[in-house]
Design an enzyme around this catalytic site. Structure first.
Site, short mmCIF file in Angstrom:
data_model
loop_
_atom_site.label_atom_id
_atom_site.label_comp_id
_atom_site.label_asym_id
_atom_site.label_seq_id
_atom_site.Cartn_x
_atom_site.Cartn_y
_atom_site.Cartn_z
N ASN A 72 0.86 -1.18 0.00
CA ASN A 72 0.00 0.00 0.00
C ASN A 72 0.90 1.23 0.00
O ASN A 72 2.09 1.14 0.31
CB ASN A 72 -0.89 0.02 1.25
CG ASN A 72 -1.82 -1.17 1.27
OD1 ASN A 72 -2.53 -1.42 0.31
ND2 ASN A 72 -1.76 -1.94 2.35
N LYS A 73 0.32 2.39 -0.33
CA LYS A 73 1.14 3.60 -0.39
C LYS A 73 1.70 3.96 0.98
O LYS A 73 2.85 4.35 1.11
CB LYS A 73 0.33 4.77 -0.96
CG LYS A 73 1.12 6.08 -1.12
CD LYS A 73 2.27 5.94 -2.12
CE LYS A 73 3.12 7.20 -2.22
NZ LYS A 73 4.39 6.94 -2.92
N VAL A 74 0.88 3.84 2.01
CA VAL A 74 1.37 4.16 3.36
C VAL A 74 1.60 2.85 4.11
O VAL A 74 0.68 2.07 4.32
CB VAL A 74 0.35 5.03 4.13
CG1 VAL A 74 0.91 5.39 5.50
CG2 VAL A 74 0.05 6.29 3.34
#
Lengths: 353, 353
Positions: free
Chosen positions: B347-349
């Site tokens: 995931n991006k974060v």
């Protein structure tokens, strides 16, 4: 090849096998005689107003330095860094290092970059300490204070007993510096002996016979074990063995893990193991083939397992944890008809500048 | 697939491609507006009696932190370390950090371990600075001083423009702190633009179409580029891409390099390139297939080559060096029918503790 042939002098891996097996003996020797060597060093450290600690090392010794970094951060609470020697030897950095403790770790004590950067550090005011296995090495000459590793001559190119010896020395150094109790280290030789010759190692070596890339992971005090295990597998088996801290693995590299790339998870008892639980969950989601190296009582799903002795102190456990992984590298190399005592392209003393 | 289809919104890699291409623009924006943000931070730093610097980051940002470590060691001569957050979040270390400058770098500013360790550092007396791309992130709230990365929203999971933006910010921070001339940075956007869209990248992507493991290496200021290139290749192409400093490569891992495992050598102009010469010699002896990423005028044997702009300052060159390697990761991922904007398992974060 029979066991007796394998351990004959000159047989492939005979030196590495003997040096791995010698570790409990080496660790007992250090515990019996460290005090006289350590006392003057600790006396200097305890009267020294230390603002930061820098560690410098290469290869296997760099993993011992990483272990020491965790010890110093947790036991002494001092800002600690691993030095990039190139800033000194390549870019001519000449920092003011008054108040800095500089610890250089090297089996041979012969790599020019370690010697040169330690000389510069001493000239610039650092309190310099060397830990080397070769007495009267250029590195021990360069440092103000010296500790002898006492591992006995190490002949195999793949370092094993000097790694566990370095870990014990660095633990004794930090623990004595912080004024802590050192009695808990008395168990280390027996834990290490109990970690030797686990039959499960041969099962994992067989499972990995045709593997060409794998990942090792751990967290906290177990992370240097993951790094050192990966290096042993790279230098003796020519595998792409990739070590990550469990947290770093989740920040990107997890994407490359799939069912065809085995993951060796070193899960210590204590906090390191607790921090690894989300990592084990994500590895299971990705279908990874996991070999768990953990105390027998650790509950976690895995496809293969190498048990470690129970009841080890978490900060000392890395000394015994590495042993079955050294033996895995040895057995896997032999199964591929490589000689781990003489890896292609390497010499015992690496000279980098 | 045509170029226009590839760059259509929603097409695989479209976001990563656009964000890579945007880098010269982002770097120009930072150079036009950094001063107002940096001035109060530098004022505090210059009146601060600093005993050591600690950097904390994960993933791509950790490579920016490593770059900053070289800058601080060479330009400021301060002892510098990269923090293992687990000593704070796992082992409850609460060191006395008065006199320590603590720099936290994160695109999202959201990973709990970075936030928690920065809060602890601030409580324990460190002067804390955050560099984040998301404004009002938990990390920028935790730190006393904050710098905005100004890269614009980064949507692709594979970070690209926030990496080059972080490098430029950290260079500006260290250079201003040391009182050095910052005019030399004016060339960075043009160097980065000149490093974009090199036709040689497609040739290397084709050569590596069926590679499943490779090595990246450099030394000195180029070493973070080797680390970041390896991470991009791991997270977008699922390769075993293994980064080593040239010196560390010779201390063991060299054994695994053979004619079937390509090596990407990032050879900067200047001292980093000179320090790499013995590494290139040993790679040639081992028959390694070398792709040289170096200024056009660099003389060295290689099997493939990606030229970099000439005349770049060695300390700033990493900002442009990474660009063709980001594009290599993108093109290689697309050639394997992967979507680098949405790597499997990421995931991006990333939230680690």
């Amino acid at each position: 090849m029979s066991t007796s042939e394998k351990s004959a002098v000159g047989a492939p891996g005979a030196l590495m096998a003997a040096e791995i097996a010698e570790q409990p003996h080496v660790l007992r020797r250090i515990l019996a005689s460290y005090a006289e060597h350590l006392a003057p060093v600790v006396a200097r450290l305890r009267s020294h107003d230390t603002r930061a600690v820098l560690l410098v090392a290469r290869g296997t010794s760099d993993h011992a330095a990483l272990y020491a970094k965790y010890l110093i951060e947790t036991q002494l609470g001092l800002p600690t860094g691993l030095v990039s020697t190139s800033t000194y030897t390549g870019y001519d950095a000449r920092p003011d290092l008054r108040g800095v403790v500089w610890i250089a770790v090297s089996q041979s004590g012969g790599s020019p970059d370690l010697v040169a950067s330690t000389q510069i550090a001493r000239d610039r005011g650092a309190l310099t300490i060397s830990l080397t296995n070769v007495d009267d090495s250029p590195l021990s000459e360069a440092a103000e204070l010296r500790l002898p590793m006492l591992a006995g001559a190490e002949i195999s190119v793949a370092a094993t007993k000097t790694y566990s010896a370095s870990l014990l020395w660095l633990w004794l150094l930090v623990r004595s510096w912080s004024g802590g109790d050192i009695d808990v280290a008395a168990g280390v030789p027996d834990w290490t002996a109990a970690a030797l010759d686990r039959p499960e190692v041969a099962e994992v070596a067989s499972r990995y016979r045709f593997v060409d890339r794998l990942v090792t992971t751990s967290r906290g005090f177990g992370y240097p074990t993951a790094r050192e295990a990966a290096l042993k597998l790279m230098e003796t088996c020519y595998l792409s063995a990739h070590a990550f801290s469990g947290a770093d693995l989740l920040h990107g590299p997890l994407a490359m893990v799939d069912e065809d790339r085995p993951v060796i998870v070193i899960s210590p008892a204590g906090q390191g193991g607790r921090m690894l639980r989300p990592v084990l969950e994500q590895l299971a989601e990705r279908g990874a083939d996991v070999c768990l190296v953990a105390p027998r009582e650790t509950v976690a799903r895995s496809h293969a397992r190498i048990p470690l002795p129970s009841g080890m102190d978490e900060q000392l456990a890395p000394i015994a944890q590495i042993v079955p992984l050294q033996q895995l590298a040895l057995q896997l190399a032999l199964s591929r008809h490589y000689d781990p005592d003489r890896p292609r392209g390497l010499n015992k003393v690496t000279r980098t500048t």
